[in-house]
Design a protein around this motif. Structure first.
Motif, mmCIF file in Angstrom:
data_model
loop_
_atom_site.group_PDB
_atom_site.id
_atom_site.type_symbol
_atom_site.label_atom_id
_atom_site.label_comp_id
_atom_site.label_asym_id
_atom_site.label_seq_id
_atom_site.Cartn_x
_atom_site.Cartn_y
_atom_site.Cartn_z
ATOM 1 N N LEU A 22 2.507 5.359 7.178
ATOM 2 C CA LEU A 22 3.341 6.151 8.081
ATOM 3 C C LEU A 22 4.515 5.276 8.532
ATOM 4 O O LEU A 22 4.311 4.229 9.143
ATOM 5 N N ASP A 23 5.729 5.690 8.168
ATOM 6 C CA ASP A 23 6.927 4.964 8.626
ATOM 7 C C ASP A 23 7.690 5.837 9.610
ATOM 8 O O ASP A 23 7.755 7.057 9.444
ATOM 9 N N THR A 24 8.260 5.209 10.621
ATOM 10 C CA THR A 24 9.013 5.951 11.629
ATOM 11 C C THR A 24 10.439 5.416 11.706
ATOM 12 O O THR A 24 10.655 4.205 11.712
ATOM 13 N N TYR A 25 11.382 6.321 11.791
ATOM 14 C CA TYR A 25 12.784 5.957 11.980
ATOM 15 C C TYR A 25 13.301 6.669 13.221
ATOM 16 O O TYR A 25 12.838 7.758 13.571
ATOM 17 N N PHE A 26 14.268 6.050 13.842
ATOM 18 C CA PHE A 26 14.935 6.704 14.966
ATOM 19 C C PHE A 26 16.415 6.800 14.636
ATOM 20 O O PHE A 26 17.043 5.810 14.274
ATOM 21 N N LEU A 27 16.949 8.006 14.721
ATOM 22 C CA LEU A 27 18.367 8.219 14.413
ATOM 23 C C LEU A 27 19.126 8.640 15.641
ATOM 24 O O LEU A 27 18.633 9.450 16.432
ATOM 25 N N SER A 28 20.317 8.125 15.770
ATOM 26 C CA SER A 28 21.114 8.468 16.939
ATOM 27 C C SER A 28 22.597 8.396 16.563
ATOM 28 O O SER A 28 23.048 7.396 16.015
ATOM 29 N N ILE A 29 23.309 9.492 16.809
ATOM 30 C CA ILE A 29 24.747 9.521 16.511
ATOM 31 C C ILE A 29 25.500 9.955 17.768
ATOM 32 O O ILE A 29 25.199 11.008 18.329
ATOM 33 N N PRO A 30 26.460 9.143 18.208
ATOM 34 C CA PRO A 30 27.271 9.576 19.359
ATOM 35 C C PRO A 30 28.182 10.744 18.960
ATOM 36 O O PRO A 30 28.662 10.794 17.830
ATOM 37 N N LYS B 246 7.974 9.446 7.976
ATOM 38 C CA LYS B 246 7.839 9.508 6.522
ATOM 39 C C LYS B 246 6.388 9.178 6.194
ATOM 40 O O LYS B 246 5.906 8.105 6.553
ATOM 41 N N LEU B 247 5.675 10.085 5.556
ATOM 42 C CA LEU B 247 4.282 9.832 5.170
ATOM 43 C C LEU B 247 4.217 9.591 3.663
ATOM 44 O O LEU B 247 4.617 10.451 2.871
ATOM 45 N N THR B 248 3.735 8.423 3.283
ATOM 46 C CA THR B 248 3.564 8.113 1.860
ATOM 47 C C THR B 248 2.109 8.375 1.499
ATOM 48 O O THR B 248 1.208 8.182 2.325
ATOM 49 N N THR B 249 1.866 8.846 0.263
ATOM 50 C CA THR B 249 0.491 9.153 -0.155
ATOM 51 C C THR B 249 0.129 8.392 -1.434
ATOM 52 O O THR B 249 1.023 7.902 -2.139
ATOM 53 N N ASP B 250 -1.164 8.369 -1.728
ATOM 54 C CA ASP B 250 -1.617 7.704 -2.959
ATOM 55 C C ASP B 250 -1.226 8.487 -4.208
ATOM 56 O O ASP B 250 -1.345 7.994 -5.324
ATOM 57 N N SER B 251 -0.747 9.732 -4.038
ATOM 58 C CA SER B 251 -0.297 10.507 -5.203
ATOM 59 C C SER B 251 1.152 10.187 -5.547
ATOM 60 O O SER B 251 1.684 10.693 -6.532
ATOM 61 N N GLY B 252 1.811 9.413 -4.667
ATOM 62 C CA GLY B 252 3.228 9.113 -4.892
ATOM 63 C C GLY B 252 4.150 10.064 -4.134
ATOM 64 O O GLY B 252 5.341 9.802 -3.997
ATOM 65 N N LEU B 253 3.600 11.188 -3.653
ATOM 66 C CA LEU B 253 4.447 12.117 -2.901
ATOM 67 C C LEU B 253 4.737 11.559 -1.507
ATOM 68 O O LEU B 253 3.897 10.886 -0.911
ATOM 69 N N VAL B 254 5.938 11.884 -1.007
ATOM 70 C CA VAL B 254 6.335 11.450 0.332
ATOM 71 C C VAL B 254 6.697 12.687 1.149
ATOM 72 O O VAL B 254 7.451 13.543 0.689
ATOM 73 N N GLY B 255 6.131 12.793 2.350
ATOM 74 C CA GLY B 255 6.440 13.916 3.239
ATOM 75 C C GLY B 255 7.356 13.457 4.358
ATOM 76 O O GLY B 255 7.216 12.345 4.866
ATOM 77 N N VAL C 48 -4.004 9.566 11.118
ATOM 78 C CA VAL C 48 -3.216 10.178 10.040
ATOM 79 C C VAL C 48 -3.426 9.432 8.721
ATOM 80 O O VAL C 48 -3.685 10.043 7.678
ATOM 81 N N VAL C 49 -3.313 8.101 8.773
ATOM 82 C CA VAL C 49 -3.448 7.309 7.544
ATOM 83 C C VAL C 49 -4.902 7.378 7.070
ATOM 84 O O VAL C 49 -5.833 7.263 7.869
ATOM 85 N N GLY C 50 -5.076 7.625 5.772
ATOM 86 C CA GLY C 50 -6.424 7.773 5.210
ATOM 87 C C GLY C 50 -6.838 9.240 5.124
ATOM 88 O O GLY C 50 -7.828 9.568 4.481
ATOM 89 N N GLU C 51 -6.070 10.137 5.768
ATOM 90 C CA GLU C 51 -6.434 11.564 5.799
ATOM 91 C C GLU C 51 -5.809 12.324 4.627
ATOM 92 O O GLU C 51 -4.756 11.967 4.112
ATOM 93 N N ASP C 52 -6.446 13.435 4.294
ATOM 94 C CA ASP C 52 -5.923 14.380 3.320
ATOM 95 C C ASP C 52 -4.938 15.307 4.060
ATOM 96 O O ASP C 52 -5.319 15.943 5.046
ATOM 97 N N PRO C 53 -3.685 15.391 3.613
ATOM 98 C CA PRO C 53 -2.704 16.237 4.315
ATOM 99 C C PRO C 53 -3.151 17.697 4.454
ATOM 100 O O PRO C 53 -2.702 18.390 5.367
ATOM 101 N N PHE C 54 -4.029 18.160 3.581
ATOM 102 C CA PHE C 54 -4.513 19.536 3.708
ATOM 103 C C PHE C 54 -5.420 19.729 4.924
ATOM 104 O O PHE C 54 -5.767 20.839 5.278
ATOM 105 N N ASN C 55 -5.789 18.613 5.562
ATOM 106 C CA ASN C 55 -6.524 18.710 6.833
ATOM 107 C C ASN C 55 -5.562 18.759 8.024
ATOM 108 O O ASN C 55 -5.872 18.232 9.100
#
Ligand SMILES: [Mg+2]
Length: 385
Positions: free
Chosen positions: A6-14, A35-44, A75-82
């Motif tokens: 699980l990666d987190t970004y913070f965006l801010s634009i004046p 950003k959630l990375t999975t063992d299938s290679g898909l990123v959400g 979240v990490v280790g979980e199946d996204p379908f849960n």
């Protein structure tokens, strides 16, 4: 498929020029991206917002970051379908410990913003896994285009009538048939005159909404609503503060012929239940990036259907287009047509779903069908976790 990271970004634009509502001056737009990375290679990818992020730079994100670090093990280790189970686990932290993680009862709002971004990223992953757009997972599209309105007419310093004329022309040129005007920042009389002027600029066929951003008390709301009635108003949004809606919305409804809309500041399905099941609003407004993601939206959509209340989305049309398409009473998206109000909308995505002639077509790509622009992430974003 399991979530591995699980990666987190913070965006801010004046903003190039600050804009005002009745209760806030908006100087920059900010959001959390998960950003959630999975063992299938898909990123959400998921987005989270919240009123506490208004005008916040990266330092203001510290609280959300700490929460995300704390809840990552759910979240990490979980199946996204849960996704429903993950939602229930994280939401329960608003009042009790879950799987060894202490409660976050004092940071409920920030917790629900984190939950929103995570839940949206999970729905994105589920769509990508079955190679279908998110609306297909919600039961399929009930309509192939969703109308969108333009939110504008904020208060700006040194505003001249010609500025309002120019703004009206911009939205009309883009094909919008519905526009929203800020109210509550002037006296009821002056606001009603400003609204009348905008009505003259756009003609009789345009639907005009008003948004008071909770800036009135009840007597002022009644006076302002009655003064604006002559301008043929489609809805009046967020007239009064959230804390007494049950009482004040009912009283206002009895005093004006203008339909009422509210709900964007709710951050649980239970708050939305009060608005919907007690018939306090003619239109319900939901922001899934504030209120717990599409899992919250889905719960509200059932209640809205039962009560026959049209659903409108607050911000983020690229997410809500899927939710509105699949909701039986799904009605309208909110959008910003003016890049100076929401630079993120214009710069964050590689391909942005366009609003043409006042509506958005359904995306066909898997998940939400969105790809972030790395250059925008680098320019305005900070990786915080
Ligand atoms: Mg609003």
């Amino acid at each position: 498929m399991r979530v591995t990271k699980l990666d987190t970004y913070f965006l801010s634009i004046p903003l190039p020029q600050p804009v005002r509502t009745s209760t806030n001056t908006i100087r920059q737009v900010s959001e959390v991206i998960v950003k959630l990375t999975t063992d299938s290679g898909l990123v959400g990818i998921g987005e989270g917002h919240g009123p506490f992020l208004f005008n916040q730079g990266p330092a203001g994100m510290q609280a959300v970051n700490e929460i995300i670090q704390r809840i990552t093990p759910l979240v990490v280790g979980e199946d996204p379908f849960n996704s429903e189970r993950i939602w229930q686990d994280i939401f329960a932290l608003t009042y009790r410990a879950v799987r060894g993680i202490p409660p976050l009862a004092r940071q409920q709002r920030q917790l629900v913003t984190a939950l929103s971004a995570i839940d949206i990223a999970l729905w994105d992953l589920k769509g990508k896994a079955v190679e279908r757009p998110v609306y297909a997972l919600l039961g399929g599209a009930l309509r192939d285009k969703i109308p969108a309105y333009a939110t504008g007419f904020y208060y700006r310093d040194h505003e001249q009538p010609a500025d309002l004329e120019r703004e009206a022309a911009l939205y009309m040129e883009k094909g919008y048939r519905t526009m929203k005007v800020k109210v509550g920042g002037l006296t009821p009389k002056a606001d009603a005159e400003r609204v009348r002027f905008i009505r003259q600029c756009v003609g009789d066929d345009m639907a005009l909404m008003l948004d008071a951003n909770q800036g009135w008390d009840l007597p002022t709301a009644i006076e302002a609503a009655q003064r604006c009635e002559a301008s043929n108003i489609f809805w009046l949004e967020d007239p009064m503060p959230w804390y007494d809606e049950r009482h004040t919305l009912r009283r206002l409804k009895a005093a004006t012929s203008i339909p009422l809309a509210a709900g964007e500041t709710e951050y649980s399905p239970f708050g939305l239940r009060t608005l919907l099941m007690e018939g306090l609003v003619d239109y319900v407004i939901i922001d899934s990036t504030w209120a717990g993601g599409l899992t919250t939206w889905r719960k509200a959509a059932v209640m809205a259907e039962m009560q026959q209340i049209p659903m409108a989305a607050h911000h983020d049309p690229q997410i809500h287009v899927h939710a509105l398409a699949a909701s039986p009473t799904g009605f309208i998206l909110e959008s910003f047509a003016d890049p100076s109000r929401d630079p993120l909308w214009f710069e964050l995505f590689k391909e942005r779903p366009e609003i043409v002639d006042g509506s958005m077509s359904l995306p066909e790509a898997p998940g939400f069908g969105l790809e972030l622009r790395e250059d925008t992430l680098e320019k305005y974003g900070v990786k915080i976790g």
